[in-house]
Design a protein around this motif. Structure first.
Motif, PDB file in Angstrom:
ATOM      1  N   ARG A 244       1.845 -39.262  10.365  1.00 51.79           N
ATOM      2  CA  ARG A 244       0.500 -39.625  10.855  1.00 51.79           C
ATOM      3  C   ARG A 244      -0.302 -38.391  11.260  1.00 51.79           C
ATOM      4  O   ARG A 244      -1.520 -38.375  11.152  1.00 51.79           O
ATOM      5  N   ASN A 245       0.404 -37.363  11.740  1.00 52.88           N
ATOM      6  CA  ASN A 245      -0.276 -36.158  12.206  1.00 52.88           C
ATOM      7  C   ASN A 245      -0.317 -35.064  11.137  1.00 52.88           C
ATOM      8  O   ASN A 245      -0.686 -33.920  11.435  1.00 52.88           O
ATOM      9  N   HIS A 246       0.104 -35.417   9.906  1.00 48.74           N
ATOM     10  CA  HIS A 246       0.083 -34.461   8.782  1.00 48.74           C
ATOM     11  C   HIS A 246       0.828 -33.172   9.141  1.00 48.74           C
ATOM     12  O   HIS A 246       0.404 -32.066   8.793  1.00 48.74           O
ATOM     13  N   TYR A 247       1.944 -33.353   9.847  1.00 46.64           N
ATOM     14  CA  TYR A 247       2.748 -32.196  10.277  1.00 46.64           C
ATOM     15  C   TYR A 247       3.804 -31.892   9.226  1.00 46.64           C
ATOM     16  O   TYR A 247       4.595 -32.764   8.841  1.00 46.64           O
ATOM     17  N   LEU A 248       3.817 -30.661   8.738  1.00 40.54           N
ATOM     18  CA  LEU A 248       4.766 -30.255   7.712  1.00 40.54           C
ATOM     19  C   LEU A 248       6.012 -29.677   8.374  1.00 40.54           C
ATOM     20  O   LEU A 248       5.935 -28.687   9.102  1.00 40.54           O
ATOM     21  N   ILE A 249       7.142 -30.307   8.126  1.00 38.27           N
ATOM     22  CA  ILE A 249       8.421 -29.845   8.692  1.00 38.27           C
ATOM     23  C   ILE A 249       8.970 -28.728   7.807  1.00 38.27           C
ATOM     24  O   ILE A 249       9.240 -28.936   6.622  1.00 38.27           O
ATOM     25  N   THR A 250       9.135 -27.560   8.375  1.00 35.07           N
ATOM     26  CA  THR A 250       9.583 -26.397   7.589  1.00 35.07           C
ATOM     27  C   THR A 250      11.086 -26.400   7.342  1.00 35.07           C
ATOM     28  O   THR A 250      11.548 -25.827   6.371  1.00 35.07           O
ATOM     29  N   ASP A 251      11.853 -27.019   8.246  1.00 36.53           N
ATOM     30  CA  ASP A 251      13.310 -27.076   8.110  1.00 36.53           C
ATOM     31  C   ASP A 251      13.762 -28.425   8.653  1.00 36.53           C
ATOM     32  O   ASP A 251      13.853 -28.617   9.859  1.00 36.53           O
ATOM     33  N   ILE A 252      14.063 -29.371   7.750  1.00 35.10           N
ATOM     34  CA  ILE A 252      14.343 -30.747   8.172  1.00 35.10           C
ATOM     35  C   ILE A 252      15.631 -30.839   8.988  1.00 35.10           C
ATOM     36  O   ILE A 252      15.707 -31.604   9.961  1.00 35.10           O
ATOM     37  N   ALA A 253      16.658 -30.060   8.632  1.00 33.66           N
ATOM     38  CA  ALA A 253      17.915 -30.108   9.388  1.00 33.66           C
ATOM     39  C   ALA A 253      17.695 -29.604  10.817  1.00 33.66           C
ATOM     40  O   ALA A 253      18.206 -30.180  11.786  1.00 33.66           O
ATOM     41  N   LEU A 254      16.907 -28.521  10.949  1.00 36.05           N
ATOM     42  CA  LEU A 254      16.594 -27.976  12.270  1.00 36.05           C
ATOM     43  C   LEU A 254      15.774 -28.980  13.073  1.00 36.05           C
ATOM     44  O   LEU A 254      15.986 -29.158  14.279  1.00 36.05           O
ATOM     45  N   TRP A 255      14.834 -29.652  12.404  1.00 37.07           N
ATOM     46  CA  TRP A 255      13.996 -30.641  13.085  1.00 37.07           C
ATOM     47  C   TRP A 255      14.828 -31.807  13.604  1.00 37.07           C
ATOM     48  O   TRP A 255      14.628 -32.280  14.711  1.00 37.07           O
ATOM     49  N   CYS A 256      15.776 -32.270  12.811  1.00 36.92           N
ATOM     50  CA  CYS A 256      16.654 -33.373  13.244  1.00 36.92           C
ATOM     51  C   CYS A 256      17.482 -32.959  14.459  1.00 36.92           C
ATOM     52  O   CYS A 256      17.649 -33.743  15.413  1.00 36.92           O
TER      53      CYS A 256
END
Length: 421
Positions: A244-256
């Motif tokens: 919804r906020n158009h936020y691009l996750i640069t590293d999905i594993a790190l984000w999780c």
């Protein structure tokens, strides 16, 4: 294995209508899936193992392009005359109302002076209907030292899925792809984006979340969630905030990992403030430090609670020594008389007298050396040998009073010894 239901029976019938592997597909597999060599003799005579032509390469090079067949070759200086190589490749196509992934084995034989010869054996196929239901039609596997050993002349039949077929299904994919209309509608245009087709295709056919990620170009995130299938269920509600906020996750594993830590810290994982940080790495490291601090406090609380529970045991062990104290006029030495005093001693001098539970050691007595009430060093005395085992100051370092403290304890050791009996 015989077909067990109408779906498998229909697939078996439809599999009879698959066309043979084409020459163009075999040519692509030969060009892209195996290594290509130029065998060079020590004096420079060189043979292209693809087309069999020879020429003289006076100066050795690691690679070359032979103009006759335009093959890019790895140069090997050897007297060998033959070479055999094999590699799997896949073809994604349709048959009737089914999506099919065909798995093939390319076998190539090369000999000096002759063009390379290629043959292809189809190992099997993955079949999906438009609802994502899956089955496998393949030749029979055999027992052997390798997992991918097959009875090549066995008839194709319904087989159970296993890690061998899943591994082969990730082999290089022939670039000319055919897809079902529903699969194209859900975003698939022929490129799997390094996602195993056996995971991507059923996901696009059955899971709208996979369709959302694929159409949005978030293929790296989708790949991570398909490798960890519980992840998309676990993180989806939070992940939608980033969409919804158009936020691009640069590293999905790190984000999780970051979201997991936010949960443990009691933060609102549905707030863009937390789940859409400007610098993900920095936010992750900050959350990690806070979580470590929280864990340290919780561990300290547990130790304190355990110490309170151990107070009765401590009193039974050390009560006979309570009241022992002596001084040389400057340094006062006294026995620690409660678990709370052990805690205060360890906290003040930053050592492990409390955390390592010295208060429960049967043959050990702990004393505190102080000057004007300030803790200087902590002394451990063996109740068996009546000798000082260790004497530690701040952060386990010796102070200028170290030898003087040990001498004072040794001169008054009889006070301790008299309490043992």
């Amino acid at each position: 294995m015989k077909a067990r239901n109408k779906f498998e029976a229909a697939v078996m019938e439809q599999s009879k209508h698959l066309r043979p592997i084409t020459k163009q597909q075999i040519k692509w597999a030969f060009r892209e899936c195996i290594s290509h060599f130029a065998y060079r003799l020590p004096k420079g005579r060189t043979t292209c193992m693809d087309c069999g032509h020879r020429w003289v390469m006076s100066k050795y090079r690691e690679t070359c392009t032979y103009p006759h067949c335009r093959a890019k070759l790895q140069v090997q200086t050897t007297r060998a005359r033959k070479h055999k190589e094999q590699h799997y490749f896949t073809i994604l196509t349709t048959s009737g109302d089914y999506q099919v992934l065909r798995m093939c084995l390319l076998i190539v034989g090369m000999e000096k002076g002759y063009p390379a010869e290629s043959s292809v054996i189809e190992i099997g196929q993955y079949w999906w209907n438009s609802q994502g239901k899956q089955t496998i039609v393949a030749i029979q596997r055999t027992m052997g030292s390798y997992l991918d050993t097959f009875a090549f002349h066995s008839p194709k039949a319904i087989r159970r899925d296993n890690e061998v077929y899943q591994y082969i299904a990730q082999s290089p994919l022939y670039p000319k792809v055919k897809a079902l209309d529903i699969l194209q509608r859900n975003g698939f245009a022929g490129d799997c984006h390094d996602i195993a087709p056996t995971k991507l295709i059923p996901a696009l056919l059955t899971d709208s979340r996979a369709e959302t990620l694929f159409k949005g170009g978030r293929t790296a995130d989708l790949r991570h969630f398909l490798i960890n299938p519980q992840g998309i269920d676990q993180y989806w509600a939070t992940y939608k905030i980033t969409l919804r906020n158009h936020y691009l996750i640069t590293d999905i594993a790190l984000w999780c990992d970051y979201v997991d830590m936010l949960k443990r810290l009691g933060k609102d994982i549905h707030s863009p403030k937390y789940v859409c940080p400007e610098n993900l790495q920095e936010a992750h490291d900050t959350a990690q430090r806070k979580l470590q601090t929280k864990q340290d406090k919780e561990a300290e609380t547990r130790r304190r609670q355990k110490a309170i529970e151990n107070e009765e045991r401590f009193q039974a062990l050390k009560a006979p020594f309570f009241g022992i104290t002596f001084t040389d006029g400057v340094i006062q030495v006294k026995v620690l008389e409660s678990v709370q005093e052990y805690l205060e001693e360890g906290t003040a001098l930053h050592h492990c007298v409390f955390t390592n539970e010295y208060y429960l050691k049967k043959q050990s007595l702990i004393l505190s050396a102080r000057i004007d009430g300030k803790r200087i060093e902590t002394i451990e005395v063996s109740l068996e040998t009546m000798k000082v085992i260790q004497c530690r100051g701040l952060q386990n370092k010796n102070t200028e009073y170290h030898d003087r403290i040990i001498d004072l304890v040794n001169r008054n050791i009889r006070q301790i010894q008299s309490r043992v009996a």
